[in-house]
Design an enzyme around this catalytic site. Structure first.
Site, PDB file in Angstrom:
ATOM      1  N   CYS A   1      13.060  -5.499  14.069  1.00  0.00           N
ATOM      2  CA  CYS A   1      12.832  -5.208  12.647  1.00  0.00           C
ATOM      3  C   CYS A   1      14.122  -4.795  11.949  1.00  0.00           C
ATOM      4  CB  CYS A   1      11.778  -4.103  12.528  1.00  0.00           C
ATOM      5  SG  CYS A   1      11.506  -3.595  10.826  1.00  0.00           S
TER       6      CYS A   1
ATOM      7  N   CYS B   1      13.795  -2.013   9.406  1.00  0.00           N
ATOM      8  CA  CYS B   1      13.653  -0.650   9.962  1.00  0.00           C
ATOM      9  C   CYS B   1      14.991  -0.142  10.503  1.00  0.00           C
ATOM     10  CB  CYS B   1      12.666  -0.625  11.133  1.00  0.00           C
ATOM     11  SG  CYS B   1      11.185  -1.583  10.894  1.00  0.00           S
ATOM     12  N   ASP B   2      15.729  -0.993  11.180  1.00  0.00           N
ATOM     13  CA  ASP B   2      16.872  -0.518  11.978  1.00  0.00           C
ATOM     14  C   ASP B   2      18.231  -1.013  11.497  1.00  0.00           C
ATOM     15  OD1 ASP B   2      15.041   0.734  13.669  1.00  0.00           O
ATOM     16  OD2 ASP B   2      14.756  -1.082  14.852  1.00  0.00           O
TER      17      ASP B   2
END
Ligand code: NAP
Length: 344
Positions: A141, A144-145
């Protein structure tokens, strides 16, 4: 330790999954006064919560954040009376009535109808060390990261829309972004492919696959071993005993964008038919009914082809309408039986 609850109440409809399909089913079922219970699952809100802007959802021509769309859908469903609870089905007994659903925390729910909207989860590629390094510089992701990779060189694995989206997003943080694709032709839609191909900060490495990831949980990802073959699908070529080119690269992050697998593990061993791919099979024609009467499928868990937010919303609403009709039929048939018994 919490005692497992054996919930004796029988619900009309339980909706497993709280992504766009589950939410759409919840809006429709709640408006039909079925008081649906939505089990949010291990990834509440589903895949849309991991995406940036959704630009092709009808009515949002300037785009809408995936998280915002989900939050608004949840509020809408709650406003009509849908109930939400944390919970993931571990085991389902679907050959008796009412259906029984055992949740991961041991609670048991009973319901007359079940809408399966459990979606799909990110696929992994099977590279060496991926189990150890997932979450330590290896991610599924970018939204997200990605921010953890400021100034890093990163790889994105895959050739579809997800990989293009991840690569484009990562250009905001990473020093360099290289898309590693196993063939020499992208699967992504033309618009997404062109955006990535024309972006100055996105490189492509064709006919190449990720064999091994280097690093440790202490250091994070430090590099990767890639293999290539001029005809593509190098891992297969390697398995077939052909020569492949190996290359070791230093990178600080690796992002998988290689598609998804449907979340149907809890249906294995039940009479609900699954396709070889694991997708929930629905009956022929325009319906969300499955091989078990009273069990309906919606969204990515039953759709290997379209997999769009808008189509998931569509099948979610269909599942709720199908469930409503089916429940009404059960009531009608029950009433007929009682009348027949009374007249005997
Ligand atoms: P996808 O279209 O199935 O693409 C998966 C990609 O990963 C393919 O290029 C595939 O290679 C590659 N792949 C699969 N398994 C692999 C493995 N083990 N090792 C290496 N490569 C592997 O999946 P997706 O990109 O997640 O897209 C799914 C759906 O969501 C599509 O309908 C897409 O349009 C939609 N989507 C839309 C957007 C958007 O519009 N913003 C964003 C994301 C997704 P091959 O090509 O060789 O099979």
């Amino acid at each position: 330790m919490n005692e497992a609850k054996d919930v004796t109440e029988i619900r009309d409809v339980v909706i497993a999954g709280s992504g766009v399909a589950g939410l759409s089913a919840a809006v429709y079922a709640a408006r039909a006064d079925l008081e649906p219970l939505v089990l949010e699952g291990p990834e509440p809100g589903g895949q849309l919560t991991l995406t940036t802007d959704v630009e092709n959802f009808l009515g949002f021509h300037e785009g809408v954040g995936g998280m915002e769309l989900i939050q608004r859908g949840k509020e809408q469903a709650e406003s009509f009376g849908a109930e939400f609870t944390h919970g993931t089905i571990e085991d389902a007994t679907l050959d008796g009535r009412p259906f029984e659903l055992e949740l991961a925390n041991g609670d048991v729910l009973r319901t007359r109808a079940l809408i399966v909207a459990t979606g799909a989860s990110a696929r992994w590629v099977g590279a060496e060390n991926e189990d150890e390094l997932m979450g330590y510089g290896l991610s599924t992701c970018a939204t997200c990261d990605g921010a953890f990779h400021r100034g890093d060189d990163v790889l994105v694995i895959g050739g579809g829309d997800s990989a293009m989206e991840e690569a484009l997003f990562l250009t905001k943080f990473a020093d360099s972004v290289t898309v590693v694709h196993r063939r020499d032709e992208l699967r992504a839609s033309e618009v997404m492919a062109n955006r990535a191909l024309e972006h100055d900060d996105v490189e492509f490495q064709w006919n190449t696959e990720l064999l091994e990831i280097h690093g440790s949980q202490e250091t994070g990802v430090t590099g990767a071993t890639l293999i290539s073959h001029p005809d593509g699908l190098p891992k297969k070529k390697l398995d077939d005993g052909e020569d492949v080119e190996r290359e070791r690269v230093d990178v600080g992050g690796i992002f998988y964008g290689v598609g998804h697998v449907p979340n149907t593990d809890f249906l294995e061993g039940t009479p609900v038919e699954l396709a070889d791919s694991g997708h929930l099979e629905t009956l022929e024609g325009m319906t969300t009914e499955t091989s078990v009467a009273g069990v309906f499928g919606a969204g990515d868990v039953m759709d290997p082809d379209y997999r769009q937010a808008i189509t998931s919303a569509g099948t979610g609403s269909m599942a709720a309408l199908d469930a409503e009709e089916w429940l009404e039929k059960q009531v009608d048939e029950g009433t007929q039986e009682l009348l027949a018994e009374a007249s005997d």
